[in-house]
Design an enzyme around this catalytic site. Structure first.
Site, PDB file in Angstrom:
ATOM      1  N   HIS A  12       0.707  -1.299   0.070  1.00 32.37           N
ATOM      2  CA  HIS A  12       0.067  -0.137  -0.085  1.00 32.37           C
ATOM      3  C   HIS A  12       0.800   1.150  -0.063  1.00 32.37           C
ATOM      4  O   HIS A  12       2.064   1.019  -0.401  1.00 32.37           O
ATOM      5  CB  HIS A  12      -0.934  -0.078   1.246  1.00 32.37           C
ATOM      6  CG  HIS A  12      -1.753  -1.417   1.145  1.00 32.37           C
ATOM      7  ND1 HIS A  12      -2.693  -1.476   0.212  1.00 32.37           N
ATOM      8  CD2 HIS A  12      -1.610  -2.403   1.944  1.00 32.37           C
ATOM      9  CE1 HIS A  12      -3.439  -2.802   0.512  1.00 32.37           C
ATOM     10  NE2 HIS A  12      -2.605  -3.280   1.429  1.00 32.37           N
ATOM     11  N   GLU A  26      -2.152   0.201   7.745  1.00 33.46           N
ATOM     12  CA  GLU A  26      -1.109  -0.744   7.255  1.00 33.46           C
ATOM     13  C   GLU A  26      -0.273  -0.138   6.669  1.00 33.46           C
ATOM     14  O   GLU A  26       1.037  -0.736   6.694  1.00 33.46           O
ATOM     15  CB  GLU A  26      -2.109  -1.955   6.346  1.00 33.46           C
ATOM     16  CG  GLU A  26      -1.356  -3.050   5.953  1.00 33.46           C
ATOM     17  CD  GLU A  26      -2.193  -3.967   4.965  1.00 33.46           C
ATOM     18  OE1 GLU A  26      -1.576  -4.790   4.434  1.00 33.46           O
ATOM     19  OE2 GLU A  26      -3.348  -3.657   4.674  1.00 33.46           O
ATOM     20  N   HIS A  79       2.707  -7.140   4.300  1.00 34.09           N
ATOM     21  CA  HIS A  79       1.568  -6.517   4.592  1.00 34.09           C
ATOM     22  C   HIS A  79       1.307  -6.845   5.794  1.00 34.09           C
ATOM     23  O   HIS A  79       1.949  -7.523   6.582  1.00 34.09           O
ATOM     24  CB  HIS A  79       0.440  -7.145   3.745  1.00 34.09           C
ATOM     25  CG  HIS A  79       0.462  -6.689   2.176  1.00 34.09           C
ATOM     26  ND1 HIS A  79      -0.416  -5.902   1.782  1.00 34.09           N
ATOM     27  CD2 HIS A  79       1.444  -7.137   1.063  1.00 34.09           C
ATOM     28  CE1 HIS A  79      -0.141  -5.604   0.551  1.00 34.09           C
ATOM     29  NE2 HIS A  79       0.917  -6.129   0.043  1.00 34.09           N
ATOM     30  N   GLU A 144       1.884 -11.692   5.259  1.00 29.79           N
ATOM     31  CA  GLU A 144       0.824 -11.301   6.150  1.00 29.79           C
ATOM     32  C   GLU A 144       1.409 -11.365   7.454  1.00 29.79           C
ATOM     33  O   GLU A 144       1.323 -12.112   8.560  1.00 29.79           O
ATOM     34  CB  GLU A 144      -0.442 -12.034   5.991  1.00 29.79           C
ATOM     35  CG  GLU A 144      -0.946 -11.829   4.635  1.00 29.79           C
ATOM     36  CD  GLU A 144      -1.825 -10.572   4.419  1.00 29.79           C
ATOM     37  OE1 GLU A 144      -1.663  -9.564   4.943  1.00 29.79           O
ATOM     38  OE2 GLU A 144      -2.574 -10.680   3.282  1.00 29.79           O
TER      39      GLU A 144
END
Length: 217
Positions: A12, A26, A79, A144
């Site tokens: 992101h 995030e 992430h 993640e």
């Protein structure tokens, strides 16, 4: 000169905050972690390419293209996970385009190292619709690093941040041959005596469904 290059992608950025929980975004967590992992890798003789080093947005396709053009040997996207309800799920998982070859070895090594820090190990999952996994020409994984809307995961992420960064770096470093890098032995090597049974894949299939789309970055 270093022989091995890793492309690190902080998920992101800019106008795309990623998952948001309270005041936490995030995109900030991923950038902090990617930069920290990169510093460790560089100290251990690995060349590092960052898809971003500040709060800016690039499309997933641009990130994959930039990584391809950098000549990187491995792509690691970082992430935070998210669930529909706060504290519904916890743990780390790593995504791959398909569960085979070197990328799967890297994914499991990273998961095992993160489990040693204190995260629940949710295993390796396949995602064929993620641009950064299907458009990269080198082996690619998407980590993640815990659920951003889980208090326990955030506590580990914040209070053990250096260990989390070292865990991801160690998972990468133990996967690549020492001959492929300038080995300065500076990484923490915090938990290489891991139990072979640490990859717990017996989770509910719904845990991975976080409404991500083809444009995840």
């Amino acid at each position: 000169m270093s022989k091995y290059k890793v492309a690190l992608d902080a998920g992101h950025g800019g106008s795309d905050p990623g998952a948001v929980y309270n005041d936490r975004q995030e995109k900030d967590d991923t950038l902090d972690l990617a930069l920290a992992v990169g510093d460790i890798l560089k100290k251990n003789g690995v060349d590092v390419f960052y898809t971003r080093t500040n709060d800016e947005y690039e499309t997933p396709f641009k990130k994959a293209t930039d990584a391809n053009n950098s000549g990187a040997d491995l792509f690691v996207s970082i992430h935070r996970n998210s669930s529909e309800k706060p504290n519904q799920y916890s743990g780390v998982e790593t995504l791959v385009y398909n569960d085979s070859g070197f990328k799967s070895e890297v994914a499991r090594n990273i998961n095992n190292q993160l489990e040693n820090v204190g995260f629940k190990n949710l295993g390796v999952d396949t995602r064929k619709n993620l641009v950064v996994l299907k458009r990269t020409k080198m082996p690619a994984v998407l980590v993640e690093a815990g659920f951003i809307n889980n208090e326990k995961d955030n506590y580990i992420f914040d209070q053990e941040f250096d260990k989390v960064a070292n865990a991801i770096a160690d998972g990468i470093l133990e996967s690549i041959p020492a001959s492929a890098r300038n080995n300065n032995n500076n990484h923490s090597n915090n938990n290489n005596n891991k139990n072979d049974n640490t990859s717990n894949n017996s989770r509910n299939d719904n845990i991975s469904n976080n409404n991500r789309n083809d444009n995840i970055n």
